[in-house]
Design a protein around this motif. Structure first.
Motif, PDB file in Angstrom:
ATOM      1  N   THR A 224     -80.383  36.649  34.779  1.00 44.40           N
ATOM      2  CA  THR A 224     -79.628  35.557  34.176  1.00 44.40           C
ATOM      3  C   THR A 224     -78.471  35.169  35.088  1.00 44.40           C
TER       4      THR A 224
ATOM      5  N   GLU B  39     -75.714  37.418  25.832  1.00 46.59           N
ATOM      6  CA  GLU B  39     -76.881  38.099  26.406  1.00 46.59           C
ATOM      7  C   GLU B  39     -76.756  39.597  26.194  1.00 46.59           C
TER       8      GLU B  39
ATOM      9  N   ALA C  48     -84.370  33.716  23.922  1.00 40.54           N
ATOM     10  CA  ALA C  48     -85.277  33.696  25.069  1.00 40.54           C
ATOM     11  C   ALA C  48     -85.018  34.939  25.908  1.00 40.54           C
TER      12      ALA C  48
ATOM     13  N   ILE D 156     -89.486  34.219  33.242  1.00 38.22           N
ATOM     14  CA  ILE D 156     -88.832  33.701  32.027  1.00 38.22           C
ATOM     15  C   ILE D 156     -89.845  33.473  30.922  1.00 38.22           C
ATOM     16  N   THR D 157     -89.321  33.354  29.688  1.00 40.39           N
ATOM     17  CA  THR D 157     -90.153  32.932  28.562  1.00 40.39           C
ATOM     18  C   THR D 157     -90.183  31.405  28.545  1.00 40.39           C
TER      19      THR D 157
ATOM     20  N   TYR E 188     -87.025  29.248  27.788  1.00 41.50           N
ATOM     21  CA  TYR E 188     -85.792  29.614  28.487  1.00 41.50           C
ATOM     22  C   TYR E 188     -85.014  28.380  28.942  1.00 41.50           C
TER      23      TYR E 188
ATOM     24  N   ALA F  52     -85.377  36.682  30.165  1.00 40.96           N
ATOM     25  CA  ALA F  52     -85.551  36.438  31.599  1.00 40.96           C
ATOM     26  C   ALA F  52     -85.339  37.731  32.355  1.00 40.96           C
TER      27      ALA F  52
END
Length: 795
Positions: free
Chosen positions: A501, A469, A496, A531-532, A535, A498
């Motif tokens: 996380t 990440e 993705a 989120i996408t 995710y 968010a």
């Protein structure tokens, strides 16, 4: 007389080198463990005691018994100040992690960035190197730097009045302070004036829902603490509109406490939303105190066993000295002088061992300790007492054994029968005690290993392998561009984003309810994560019911709930229901339910989470990698990053490392326990060696007679070894309930815990038995294979 004793002692020690080496080494190992434990315990208890007037400084903590926190909204500050006693001070601290500051064209990352006010310097006793101490943090866009941070950014250049870029704004350096000590629970690289919020985030100053500030108070010595705590509770609950209309039974569950600053490091493990990343554990420190003392006692027991076995062979010398006129006092003085020489030699050797291993020990326990701690009055006093205690403990029984008995008996070479002597029973008890300690330690290390593996690999709710990440606060268009570029990299599986996380606190809690209900019954609230749509797939979070988000759900009033959030609603099947979020005042259609994700440590239970398809707040980008050459893949990701964000360095971390960092204290404790187990086993083995040597010596004639009468070597070995099986069995019976209780109490610190299976204790017992048999077998073999003529010759 003393000079003569010393000559005899040193001559004897050099003649019996095995006796000297084993005893001195055992004492040295015991004192090495003891000194390192003292250093560690002293350091842990010394956190924050550098602060001037710390005995009158406190932090506000509040909440229910299941949810204690130390954060309050900024807007509460002025109301609180008006209710505090005269001469009180308030300091607010709002910490941030992993922030970038820019100077000219360079970016510098800092792990500990704080927003605070003019009270920060006096509250934490900052020692200023540069800057006007009367005008620090009293205006927007002011920043203080630690000495290390200033050197990192400016080198040898004067940092005062230099301009740094942070959050797209210019900040002026108004002071440089000495780095806070390693024994500070407050970590600070950069301190920014909280008045800056007036310019770029005024909502932080007025919102009751934005709880992000730790409140530190400096109070007069005569303050009525109970009364002040009650006043703060009543003031806050009556001021925060979020508590309006809540039931009385819930309000009574809330308590406010003034936690001494000196308690923060060791006694606040239960406090959530706490930024002390290097927090200690009082229970663990207490355990290490006990272990250190027990291992030192084991070294003393070991000396008693070996010296008793040794002096048993010297009874003839005792008889001669008595016949020649030596008094009991002379003989006792001789024994205690020898004991003192050996203990002092072991202690001196332990100081060398400590110097050699201290740097490694610091890495294991994640501390910065120096050998100069030895000269602290408290540690010196404790060590002086321990040396005296070990001398008395180790010398008392050998002295009684050596001087006891009539000269006529000792001159005949008589020895006490195996079961008639009180001393021999004591020595067996000491060996049993040594193995009790070893079995407890072995059981502990097995349990701790299982728990740490559980925390690292299980119950996370997602797959942390091959996952990285990076923070990426950019708009939707740039994210899509970045994701499209990564799609062409063979080593990237999926990308993705968010707002939060796993492995970090979610910085919001929002009351929610079914839309059909008129009142929020879920007062503690749920965390909201944007989120996408991909995710859940990327993180491999299990869908339990309903469906995930799709691209068409963007900005729609739909939600996916975690299991715990569903449980708070009291529904079995929430899909198709509507919930209302107090933070937005809107209703959301529940599309699905996913498995709980552990956003923080497994010391805490899973928190309720409401996922929304909010694509506007990109705090974190997560990337799933293929197995293979990660170096090459990450290099390509970094190039894509710089093509979109050239002014900011690419900073990433693997999720498994991120998760492990939250268990650093437990892992360091496990490593330390590994070392202690090895040392305890070594010392136990030395004690057994002394005891089997004595048994073999006392039963030499018996062994010779048995062999003459046809006894096999295997029968002799069985005869000599069976007692040790019995003593280890007794130690196992004693150690098992002790180990079970200790591990049960330790596991209470975790919301998810491993099971204390029976085989853990059985394995510890078997290992102890194996160690005992391996230790005694070689000496038993020597006795069993000895020519019986040698044993019976004098007959």
């Amino acid at each position: 007389m003393l000079k003569q004793y010393l000559k005899l002692i040193f001559r004897d020690l050099f003649r019996r080198k095995w006796f000297s080496i084993i005893n001195i080494l055992g004492i040295a190992l015991g004192f090495t463990v003891c000194i390192l434990t003292l250093f560690y315990v002293y350091t842990e208890h010394n956190f924050d005691r550098y602060i001037s007037g710390v005995e009158n400084k406190y932090r506000i903590v509040w909440g229910t018994s299941e949810d204690v926190q130390a954060i309050l909204p900024y807007v509460f500050k002025e109301k609180l100040k008006s209710q505090l006693p005269e001469k009180s001070e308030v300091c607010l601290v709002s910490p941030l992690s992993n922030q970038y500051l820019s100077y000219r064209t360079h970016n510098y990352k800092f792990e500990n960035v704080l927003f605070s006010d003019i009270g920060f310097r006096s509250m934490f006793s900052l020692s200023m190197l540069q800057g006007d101490t009367t005008n620090l943090l009293n205006a927007p866009f002011q920043v203080l730097l630690s000495e290390e941070a200033a050197r990192k950014i400016f080198g040898e250049k004067d940092p005062l009045n230099q301009v740094l870029r942070f959050w797209m704004r210019d900040f002026t350096v108004v002071g440089v302070f000495n780095d806070l000590p390693s024994t500070s629970s407050q970590k600070a690289d950069v301190v920014i004036s909280d008045l800056s919020w007036k310019e770029f985030s005024p909502g932080n100053l007025t919102s009751w829902g934005n709880k992000s500030c730790d409140y530190y108070l400096s109070l007069p010595a005569n303050t009525n603490m109970a009364e002040l705590q009650h006043t703060i509770k009543e003031l806050y609950l009556s001021s925060d509109p979020g508590f309006d209309g809540l039931p009385d039974d819930f309000m009574t569950q809330i308590s406010f406490a003034l936690e001494p600053v000196t308690d923060i490091h060791l006694k606040s493990g239960h406090v959530h939303w706490d930024e002390d990343k290097n927090k200690g554990n009082l229970g663990m420190v207490t355990a290490f105190i006990l272990i250190g003392v027990l291992i030192l006692l084991m070294a003393g027991f070991n000396y008693v066993n070996l010296s008793s076995a040794y002096f048993q062979t010297k009874n003839t010398l005792s008889g001669i000295q008595k016949v020649m006129g030596a008094s009991t006092r002379n003989l006792i003085t001789y024994i205690f002088t020898q004991t003192f020489v050996i203990v002092l030699s072991g202690f001196a050797l332990s100081l060398l061992f400590v110097q050699l291993v201290l740097s490694v020990f610091n890495q294991v326990v994640i501390r910065e300790m120096t050998f100069s701690l030895l000269f602290s009055p408290a540690i010196l006093g404790i060590l002086l007492f321990l040396v005296s205690f070990i001398v008395v403990l180790s010398g008392l029984f050998p002295a009684i054994s050596f001087v006891g008995g009539a000269p006529v008996f000792t001159l005949k070479g008589g020895n006490k029968p195996e079961n008639s002597g009180f001393g021999f029973s004591i020595r067996k008890i000491l060996v049993v005690a040594q193995f009790v300690i070893s079995i407890v330690l072995i059981s502990g290390i097995i349990t701790m290993s299982r728990q740490i593996r559980l925390m690292s690999n299980q119950k996370l709710g997602f797959n942390a392998e091959q996952l990285i990440e990076t923070e990426f606060r950019i708009n939707k268009e740039n994210f899509e561009l970045f994701r499209n570029q990564l799609a062409s990299i063979p080593g990237v599986v999926e990308v993705a984003a968010a707002s939060n996380t796993p492995g970090e606190y979610i910085n919001n809690e929002n009351p929610f309810r079914l839309s059909s209900e008129s009142k929020d019954r879920n007062r503690d609230g749920a965390s909201v994560v944007g989120i996408t749509p991909n995710y859940f797939d990327l993180m491999q979070i299990t869908l339990l019911e309903g469906s995930r988000f799709t691209l068409t759900d963007e900005k729609q009033n739909v939600a996916v709930l975690s299991q715990t959030a569903v449980a708070m609603l009291g529904l079995l099947h929430p899909v198709g229901k509507r919930i209302n979020l107090s933070i937005t005042g809107k209703d959301y259609l529940v599309l699905g339910v996913v498995e709980d994700v552990q956003y923080r440590s497994l010391r805490e239970s899973s928190k309720p989470v409401i996922y929304l398809p909010d694509f506007s707040n990109y705090n974190n980008v997560v990337i799933r990698l293929r197995k293979g050459n990660h170096v090459e893949t990450i290099d390509k990701i970094e190039k894509a990053w710089h093509s979109i964000s050239p002014d900011r360095p690419f900073d990433f971390r693997f999720f498994d490392n991120k998760i492990q960092s939250y268990y650093a204290y437990e892992i360091s404790a496990l490593n330390l326990l590994n070392v202690l187990v090895v040392i305890s086993i070594i010392i136990s083995s030395l004690g057994i060696l002394g005891l089997i040597t004595e048994i073999a010596f006392q039963r030499t004639k018996e062994i010779g007679i048995r062999k003459v009468n046809g006894a096999k070597i295997s029968e002799i070995l069985t005869m000599l070894n069976k007692d040790f099986v019995k003593w280890v069995a007794i130690a196992f019976v004693i150690a098992t309930p002790i180990a079970y209780y200790a591990m049960h109490k330790w596991l209470e610190n975790f919301a998810y815990k491993t099971t204390l299976s029976w085989w853990i204790f059985a394995l510890a017992g078997l290992l102890a038995l194996g160690i005992a048999l391996l230790t005694v077998s070689w000496q038993s073999w020597r006795a069993a294979t000895r020519n019986p003529v040698e044993a019976l010759r004098y007959e």
